[in-house]
Design a protein around this motif. Structure first.
Motif, PDB file in Angstrom:
ATOM      1  N   ARG A  17       0.956  -1.181  -0.070  1.00  0.00           N
ATOM      2  CA  ARG A  17      -0.062   0.060   0.050  1.00  0.00           C
ATOM      3  C   ARG A  17       0.910   1.380  -0.079  1.00  0.00           C
ATOM      4  NH1 ARG A  17      -5.311  -0.469   0.564  1.00  0.00           N
ATOM      5  NH2 ARG A  17      -6.163  -2.532   1.179  1.00  0.00           N
ATOM      6  N   ASP A  18       2.004   1.069   0.802  1.00  0.00           N
ATOM      7  CA  ASP A  18       2.869   2.079   0.925  1.00  0.00           C
ATOM      8  C   ASP A  18       3.275   2.511  -0.712  1.00  0.00           C
ATOM      9  OD1 ASP A  18       4.447   4.278   2.099  1.00  0.00           O
ATOM     10  OD2 ASP A  18       6.160   3.057   1.322  1.00  0.00           O
ATOM     11  N   LEU A  19       3.690   1.600  -1.548  1.00  0.00           N
ATOM     12  CA  LEU A  19       4.267   1.551  -2.862  1.00  0.00           C
ATOM     13  C   LEU A  19       3.143   2.292  -3.570  1.00  0.00           C
ATOM     14  CD1 LEU A  19       6.183   1.038  -5.085  1.00  0.00           C
ATOM     15  CD2 LEU A  19       5.508  -1.247  -5.181  1.00  0.00           C
ATOM     16  N   LEU A  20       1.886   1.988  -3.586  1.00  0.00           N
ATOM     17  CA  LEU A  20       0.926   2.330  -4.270  1.00  0.00           C
ATOM     18  C   LEU A  20       0.738   3.686  -4.129  1.00  0.00           C
ATOM     19  CD1 LEU A  20      -1.674  -0.606  -4.369  1.00  0.00           C
ATOM     20  CD2 LEU A  20       0.043  -0.085  -6.241  1.00  0.00           C
ATOM     21  N   ARG A  21       0.778   4.404  -2.777  1.00  0.00           N
ATOM     22  CA  ARG A  21       0.657   5.651  -2.497  1.00  0.00           C
ATOM     23  C   ARG A  21       1.745   6.573  -3.144  1.00  0.00           C
ATOM     24  NH1 ARG A  21      -1.530   3.685   2.373  1.00  0.00           N
ATOM     25  NH2 ARG A  21       0.484   3.370   3.439  1.00  0.00           N
ATOM     26  N   GLN A  22       2.871   6.004  -3.263  1.00  0.00           N
ATOM     27  CA  GLN A  22       4.292   6.746  -3.657  1.00  0.00           C
ATOM     28  C   GLN A  22       3.824   6.702  -5.344  1.00  0.00           C
ATOM     29  OE1 GLN A  22       6.799   8.116  -2.211  1.00  0.00           O
ATOM     30  NE2 GLN A  22       5.767   7.755  -0.590  1.00  0.00           N
ATOM     31  N   VAL A  23       3.551   5.603  -5.658  1.00  0.00           N
ATOM     32  CA  VAL A  23       3.134   5.677  -7.486  1.00  0.00           C
ATOM     33  C   VAL A  23       2.056   6.815  -7.680  1.00  0.00           C
ATOM     34  CG1 VAL A  23       1.919   4.326  -9.062  1.00  0.00           C
ATOM     35  CG2 VAL A  23       3.479   3.067  -7.782  1.00  0.00           C
ATOM     36  N   ALA A  24       1.335   6.743  -6.732  1.00  0.00           N
ATOM     37  CA  ALA A  24       0.067   8.022  -7.073  1.00  0.00           C
ATOM     38  C   ALA A  24       0.823   9.350  -7.062  1.00  0.00           C
ATOM     39  CB  ALA A  24      -1.206   7.820  -5.982  1.00  0.00           C
ATOM     40  N   ARG A  25       1.938   9.374  -6.084  1.00  0.00           N
ATOM     41  CA  ARG A  25       2.496  10.865  -5.745  1.00  0.00           C
ATOM     42  C   ARG A  25       3.485  10.977  -7.094  1.00  0.00           C
ATOM     43  NH1 ARG A  25       7.154  13.008  -2.979  1.00  0.00           N
ATOM     44  NH2 ARG A  25       7.905  10.776  -2.434  1.00  0.00           N
ATOM     45  N   PHE A  26       4.130  10.208  -7.492  1.00  0.00           N
ATOM     46  CA  PHE A  26       5.082  10.249  -8.546  1.00  0.00           C
ATOM     47  C   PHE A  26       4.447  10.371  -9.979  1.00  0.00           C
ATOM     48  CE2 PHE A  26       8.134   9.030  -5.506  1.00  0.00           C
ATOM     49  CZ  PHE A  26       9.473   9.197  -6.027  1.00  0.00           C
ATOM     50  N   ALA A  27       3.014   9.894 -10.037  1.00  0.00           N
ATOM     51  CA  ALA A  27       2.441   9.828 -11.318  1.00  0.00           C
ATOM     52  C   ALA A  27       2.012  11.388 -11.619  1.00  0.00           C
ATOM     53  CB  ALA A  27       1.195   9.100 -11.063  1.00  0.00           C
ATOM     54  N   ALA A  28       1.954  12.071 -10.636  1.00  0.00           N
ATOM     55  CA  ALA A  28       1.344  13.351 -10.674  1.00  0.00           C
ATOM     56  C   ALA A  28       2.119  14.070 -12.063  1.00  0.00           C
ATOM     57  CB  ALA A  28       1.563  14.358  -9.559  1.00  0.00           C
ATOM     58  N   ALA A  29       3.258  14.440 -12.100  1.00  0.00           N
ATOM     59  CA  ALA A  29       4.179  15.076 -13.094  1.00  0.00           C
ATOM     60  C   ALA A  29       3.672  14.656 -14.539  1.00  0.00           C
ATOM     61  CB  ALA A  29       5.356  15.338 -12.727  1.00  0.00           C
ATOM     62  N   PRO A  30       3.997  13.237 -14.684  1.00  0.00           N
ATOM     63  CA  PRO A  30       3.782  12.605 -16.006  1.00  0.00           C
ATOM     64  C   PRO A  30       2.316  12.725 -16.456  1.00  0.00           C
ATOM     65  CG  PRO A  30       4.389  10.880 -14.406  1.00  0.00           C
ATOM     66  CD  PRO A  30       4.664  12.197 -13.839  1.00  0.00           C
ATOM     67  N   LEU A  31       1.573  12.659 -15.586  1.00  0.00           N
ATOM     68  CA  LEU A  31       0.055  12.519 -16.074  1.00  0.00           C
ATOM     69  C   LEU A  31      -0.517  13.922 -16.212  1.00  0.00           C
ATOM     70  CD1 LEU A  31      -2.374  10.365 -13.663  1.00  0.00           C
ATOM     71  CD2 LEU A  31      -2.015  10.569 -16.064  1.00  0.00           C
ATOM     72  N   ALA A  32       0.172  15.093 -15.648  1.00  0.00           N
ATOM     73  CA  ALA A  32      -0.044  16.364 -15.926  1.00  0.00           C
ATOM     74  C   ALA A  32       0.564  16.735 -17.181  1.00  0.00           C
ATOM     75  CB  ALA A  32       0.647  17.557 -14.980  1.00  0.00           C
ATOM     76  N   ALA A  33       1.687  16.271 -17.861  1.00  0.00           N
ATOM     77  CA  ALA A  33       2.163  16.306 -18.999  1.00  0.00           C
ATOM     78  C   ALA A  33       1.172  15.817 -20.182  1.00  0.00           C
ATOM     79  CB  ALA A  33       3.552  15.805 -19.515  1.00  0.00           C
ATOM     80  N   LEU A  34       0.721  14.506 -19.732  1.00  0.00           N
ATOM     81  CA  LEU A  34      -0.424  13.772 -20.567  1.00  0.00           C
ATOM     82  C   LEU A  34      -1.600  14.564 -20.735  1.00  0.00           C
ATOM     83  CD1 LEU A  34       0.242   9.972 -19.587  1.00  0.00           C
ATOM     84  CD2 LEU A  34       0.837  11.146 -21.823  1.00  0.00           C
ATOM     85  N   ALA A  35      -2.071  14.982 -19.530  1.00  0.00           N
ATOM     86  CA  ALA A  35      -3.217  15.914 -19.648  1.00  0.00           C
ATOM     87  C   ALA A  35      -3.037  17.160 -20.545  1.00  0.00           C
ATOM     88  CB  ALA A  35      -3.622  16.192 -18.327  1.00  0.00           C
ATOM     89  N   ALA A  36      -2.124  17.710 -20.346  1.00  0.00           N
ATOM     90  CA  ALA A  36      -1.898  18.857 -21.238  1.00  0.00           C
ATOM     91  C   ALA A  36      -1.847  18.699 -22.686  1.00  0.00           C
ATOM     92  CB  ALA A  36      -0.446  19.526 -20.703  1.00  0.00           C
TER      93      ALA A  36
END
Length: 359
Positions: A125-144
């Motif tokens: 669960r800790d790894l999944l929380r880290q994945v969600a945190r690290f996913a913010a920047a690349p997802l923002a680029a994809l969303a843009a």
């Protein structure tokens, strides 16, 4: 200390993903390689779109496939509602445990969820929380990138948007394309505008364009221009032959007429006047490309083919017809037609053979 492969991907590669479906698949594959017992994954994002409110991508571990669900809900949904499609889908897989996080930790962002074949451990669960945190920047680029694509398609159309996204940003000689052309125009719109409140005029225009443009898109055409109360659309020739493109245009006209008949009945029930319109069909070549000033451009189509179809539509009223076909278009269809003779069109040198459909 070496990062888990899912986090390494998010740091080094994820921003270059071609889309959210590939992004979700890549994370899932790496999490599985890191030992997580995944049954499925779900990613939900708000959609910058005039109709779609949110998009959800759903990944299955057993097949590796991703499907997409579109949400058409009204704005103002809370984050829990946004994630409901993904949560319910993961539960439907029979997941023994579901873990969901707001990407970047903010409730107004994307939601990333995972279903497992057994309960997640604390470290997982800790790894999944880290994945969600690290996913913010690349997802923002994809969303843009996605936002830019949607905005360009909304205002320019699919074909023109693709050219702009490919970097075609300068005036050029354009390219010659061949297509069936459809030009449609409302009747009596000036009089309607004089007698009707502006808000009602806009509502009438929106309803009209919904019917005609919706029919064009349903049969594989593309709207090139809204011109006042008129519209120019094309049915490109290439993947389908000339006869098929012309048939698609005829079917689009029939669908638009059916939609407008229904709209006129609804308007009559409200005491509103009908919205009659004329349509012309032609086929031929046109020049399509960037035209304008050095710093303000427009993708548009020009040429005698475009001129002819707009002038031909102007004959609908004097000939008492709602649909007219040029001789070039008529030669590509096997439908029964009524010849209406040759007519001189304003600004067109050669007379045009004109036909109508036999009702």
């Amino acid at each position: 200390m070496q990062l888990p492969s899912a986090l390494s991907f998010l740091v080094d590669e994820a921003a270059a993903s071609p889309g959210a479906d590939a992004f979700l698949t890549a994370i899932a594959v790496r999490l599985a390689a890191d030992g997580l017992p995944l049954a499925g994954g779900a990613l939900t994002q708000a959609a910058p779109h005039p109709i779609v409110a949110r998009r959800t991508w759903l990944w299955r571990a057993d097949s590796g496939r991703v499907i997409e669900a579109l949400g058409f809900d009204l704005p103002g949904l809370d984050a829990g509602d946004r994630a409901k499609v993904g949560h319910d889908w993961l539960a439907g897989l029979g997941a023994a445990a579901i873990h969901e996080d707001f990407v970047g930790g903010t409730p107004d962002g994307a939601v990333l969820g995972w279903g497992a074949t057994r309960p997640f451990s604390a470290s997982e669960r800790d790894l999944l929380r880290q994945v969600a945190r690290f996913a913010a920047a690349p997802l923002a680029a994809l969303a843009a990138r996605s936002t830019l694509g949607v905005l360009l398609e909304t205002y320019l159309g699919r074909r023109s948007a693709a050219q702009v996204l490919a970097g075609r940003l300068r005036r050029d000689a354009g390219e010659t394309i061949r297509a069936a052309l459809l030009y449609a125009d409302l009747r009596g719109f000036t009089e309607l505008s004089e007698k009707t409140a502006p808000q009602e005029v806009v509502a009438a225009l929106d309803a009209w364009f919904d019917r005609i443009a919706g029919a064009v898109h349903a049969f594989g055409g593309e709207v090139l221009k809204f011109i006042g109360d008129g519209m120019l659309a094309i049915f490109p020739i290439g993947e389908r032959d000339t006869a098929a493109a012309c048939e698609a245009a005829l079917r689009a006209v029939a669908a638009a007429r059916a939609g407008m008949d229904h709209l006129d009945r609804a308007r009559a029930a409200q005491g509103l006047p009908p919205l009659p319109f004329g349509t012309a069909l032609h086929v031929g070549e046109m020049l399509w490309g960037n035209i304008g000033t050095a710093d303000r451009l427009d993708f548009t189509a020009i040429g005698s083919t475009v001129n002819l179809v707009s002038r031909l539509e102007g004959l609908c009223r004097p000939l008492g017809r709602t649909l007219l076909l040029s001789g070039a278009f008529a030669s590509e269809t096997t439908r029964p037609l009524i010849p209406l003779g040759e007519h001189t069109l304003r600004g067109i040198a050669a007379p045009c053979a004109v036909y109508a459909l036999r009702e």
